[in-house]
Motif scaffolding. Structure first.
Motif, PDB file in Angstrom:
ATOM      1  N   ARG A  87       4.588   3.944  -7.008  1.00 47.70           N
ATOM      2  CA  ARG A  87       5.361   2.733  -7.579  1.00 47.70           C
ATOM      3  C   ARG A  87       4.802   1.679  -8.163  1.00 47.70           C
ATOM      4  N   SER A  88       5.202   0.984  -9.121  1.00 44.30           N
ATOM      5  CA  SER A  88       4.478  -0.173  -9.899  1.00 44.30           C
ATOM      6  C   SER A  88       4.774  -1.157  -9.000  1.00 44.30           C
ATOM      7  N   VAL A  89       4.047  -1.824  -8.328  1.00 50.02           N
ATOM      8  CA  VAL A  89       4.024  -2.895  -7.509  1.00 50.02           C
ATOM      9  C   VAL A  89       3.102  -4.262  -7.944  1.00 50.02           C
ATOM     10  N   ALA A  90       3.679  -5.333  -7.682  1.00 47.40           N
ATOM     11  CA  ALA A  90       3.056  -6.745  -7.928  1.00 47.40           C
ATOM     12  C   ALA A  90       3.183  -7.403  -6.352  1.00 47.40           C
ATOM     13  N   ALA A 107       0.695  -1.279  -0.027  1.00 46.35           N
ATOM     14  CA  ALA A 107      -0.098   0.034  -0.002  1.00 46.35           C
ATOM     15  C   ALA A 107       0.756   1.195   0.068  1.00 46.35           C
ATOM     16  N   ILE A 108       1.926   1.300   0.869  1.00 49.43           N
ATOM     17  CA  ILE A 108       2.698   2.444   0.936  1.00 49.43           C
ATOM     18  C   ILE A 108       3.445   2.798  -0.517  1.00 49.43           C
ATOM     19  N   ASN A 109       3.943   1.556  -1.002  1.00 45.74           N
ATOM     20  CA  ASN A 109       4.780   1.794  -2.345  1.00 45.74           C
ATOM     21  C   ASN A 109       3.652   1.997  -3.511  1.00 45.74           C
ATOM     22  N   ALA A 110       2.516   1.452  -3.435  1.00 43.46           N
ATOM     23  CA  ALA A 110       1.613   1.712  -4.448  1.00 43.46           C
ATOM     24  C   ALA A 110       0.863   3.024  -4.384  1.00 43.46           C
ATOM     25  N   LEU A 111       0.258   3.353  -3.217  1.00 51.69           N
ATOM     26  CA  LEU A 111      -0.551   4.481  -3.160  1.00 51.69           C
ATOM     27  C   LEU A 111       0.178   5.614  -2.895  1.00 51.69           C
ATOM     28  N   LYS A 112       1.156   5.613  -1.880  1.00 49.47           N
ATOM     29  CA  LYS A 112       1.778   6.981  -1.612  1.00 49.47           C
ATOM     30  C   LYS A 112       3.106   7.206  -2.217  1.00 49.47           C
ATOM     31  N   ALA A 141       8.686 -18.083 -12.949  1.00 49.78           N
ATOM     32  CA  ALA A 141       7.919 -17.395 -14.082  1.00 49.78           C
ATOM     33  C   ALA A 141       7.122 -16.083 -13.669  1.00 49.78           C
ATOM     34  N   ARG A 142       6.750 -16.145 -12.511  1.00 55.92           N
ATOM     35  CA  ARG A 142       5.715 -15.099 -11.978  1.00 55.92           C
ATOM     36  C   ARG A 142       6.574 -13.739 -11.831  1.00 55.92           C
ATOM     37  N   LEU A 143       7.709 -13.944 -11.453  1.00 55.89           N
ATOM     38  CA  LEU A 143       8.914 -13.024 -11.270  1.00 55.89           C
ATOM     39  C   LEU A 143       9.283 -12.343 -12.604  1.00 55.89           C
ATOM     40  N   ALA A 144       9.608 -13.329 -13.561  1.00 55.90           N
ATOM     41  CA  ALA A 144       9.965 -12.657 -15.062  1.00 55.90           C
ATOM     42  C   ALA A 144       8.734 -12.059 -15.552  1.00 55.90           C
ATOM     43  N   ALA A 145       7.314 -12.457 -15.323  1.00 59.12           N
ATOM     44  CA  ALA A 145       6.256 -11.852 -15.987  1.00 59.12           C
ATOM     45  C   ALA A 145       6.022 -10.382 -15.307  1.00 59.12           C
ATOM     46  N   HIS A 146       6.748  -9.988 -14.210  1.00 50.55           N
ATOM     47  CA  HIS A 146       6.728  -8.749 -13.568  1.00 50.55           C
ATOM     48  C   HIS A 146       7.873  -7.951 -13.694  1.00 50.55           C
ATOM     49  N   ARG A 147       8.798  -8.391 -14.661  1.00 54.31           N
ATOM     50  CA  ARG A 147      10.225  -7.629 -14.505  1.00 54.31           C
ATOM     51  C   ARG A 147       9.958  -6.047 -14.592  1.00 54.31           C
ATOM     52  N   ASP A 148       8.713  -5.740 -15.092  1.00 52.34           N
ATOM     53  CA  ASP A 148       8.543  -4.186 -15.559  1.00 52.34           C
ATOM     54  C   ASP A 148       8.220  -3.660 -14.297  1.00 52.34           C
ATOM     55  N   LYS A 149       7.880  -4.244 -13.193  1.00 53.78           N
ATOM     56  CA  LYS A 149       7.479  -3.626 -11.881  1.00 53.78           C
ATOM     57  C   LYS A 149       8.556  -2.968 -11.067  1.00 53.78           C
ATOM     58  N   ASP A 150       8.286  -1.902 -10.526  1.00 52.20           N
ATOM     59  CA  ASP A 150       9.312  -1.179  -9.419  1.00 52.20           C
ATOM     60  C   ASP A 150       9.834  -2.170  -8.451  1.00 52.20           C
ATOM     61  N   ILE A 191      -8.248  -3.712  -3.899  1.00 50.51           N
ATOM     62  CA  ILE A 191      -8.401  -2.486  -3.114  1.00 50.51           C
ATOM     63  C   ILE A 191      -7.232  -1.563  -3.413  1.00 50.51           C
ATOM     64  N   ILE A 192      -6.104  -2.047  -3.434  1.00 46.59           N
ATOM     65  CA  ILE A 192      -4.996  -0.985  -3.885  1.00 46.59           C
ATOM     66  C   ILE A 192      -4.749  -0.819  -4.945  1.00 46.59           C
ATOM     67  N   GLY A 193      -5.329  -1.535  -6.029  1.00 49.29           N
ATOM     68  CA  GLY A 193      -4.906  -1.643  -7.294  1.00 49.29           C
ATOM     69  C   GLY A 193      -3.479  -2.284  -7.818  1.00 49.29           C
ATOM     70  N   VAL A 194      -3.328  -3.365  -6.876  1.00 47.32           N
ATOM     71  CA  VAL A 194      -1.993  -4.206  -7.362  1.00 47.32           C
ATOM     72  C   VAL A 194      -2.243  -5.471  -7.739  1.00 47.32           C
ATOM     73  N   PRO A 195      -1.566  -6.158  -8.832  1.00 52.87           N
ATOM     74  CA  PRO A 195      -1.823  -7.474  -9.156  1.00 52.87           C
ATOM     75  C   PRO A 195      -1.430  -8.413  -8.149  1.00 52.87           C
TER      76      PRO A 195
END
Length: 174
Positions: A12-15, A4-9, A52-61, A36-40
């Protein structure tokens, strides 16, 4: 709270990834929170699937991984964490401990979780007590920095990044 801190405040792009497939509805609860916080939020059954999941989210901060809370005495779980660390060396491990545990229980946790490299510590439940010496002792034993301090249930307010000044306040008030 960190998501929540990283995504909302911090905007940052978070998964969120969870490997907690043991507790009933744990993954579903996290998915609801993610909405609720808009994070996959995605679940992974093992370290291969996690990779595999980490590789799919390489674009995330930031990608946060929730593992099942387990006993440091559970050799199979410790081996899973060790395997996870070996197969994904980019993962940083943060050991979350209750500040209200007795010294000997904290020390046993730190020693048991050495199967995974402990990069940092988080202490929770600071609002439930007023004795903080075990935090210092555990930090010295683990030789790992304290990353976060948490006190209370409010999201995201009841967590803070640990600082030298804040820790000194605990150990040497006034």
């Amino acid at each position: 709270k960190l998501a929540a801190i990283n995504a909302l405040k911090k905007k940052r792009s978070v998964a969120l990834l969870t490997m907690d497939t043991f507790r009933i509805a744990a993954a579903e609860q996290l998915k609801t929170y993610g909405k609720i916080i808009g994070v996959p939020v995605e679940a992974a059954q093992d370290s291969r699937e996690l990779g595999a999941r980490l590789a799919a989210h390489r674009d995330k901060d930031l990608v946060l991984i929730d593992t099942a809370g387990r006993s440091q005495r559970d050799e199979r779980h410790m081996e899973e964490l060790s395997s996870l660390a070996r197969s994904n060396p980019e993962i940083k491990f943060n050991l979350v401990l209750s500040s209200q545990m007795r010294d000997d229980a904290l020390y046993e946790s730190v020693r048991g979780f050495k199967a995974a490299p402990i990069d940092s510590l988080t202490f929770t439940k600071l609002d439930e007590g007023s004795v903080y010496g075990p935090i210092l002792n555990t930090t010295l034993l683990s030789r790992s920095p304290v990353a976060y301090l948490a006190a209370g249930q409010n999201v995201p307010e009841d967590i803070e990044a640990a600082s030298r000044e804040r820790l000194v306040d605990f150990f040497m008030p006034n």
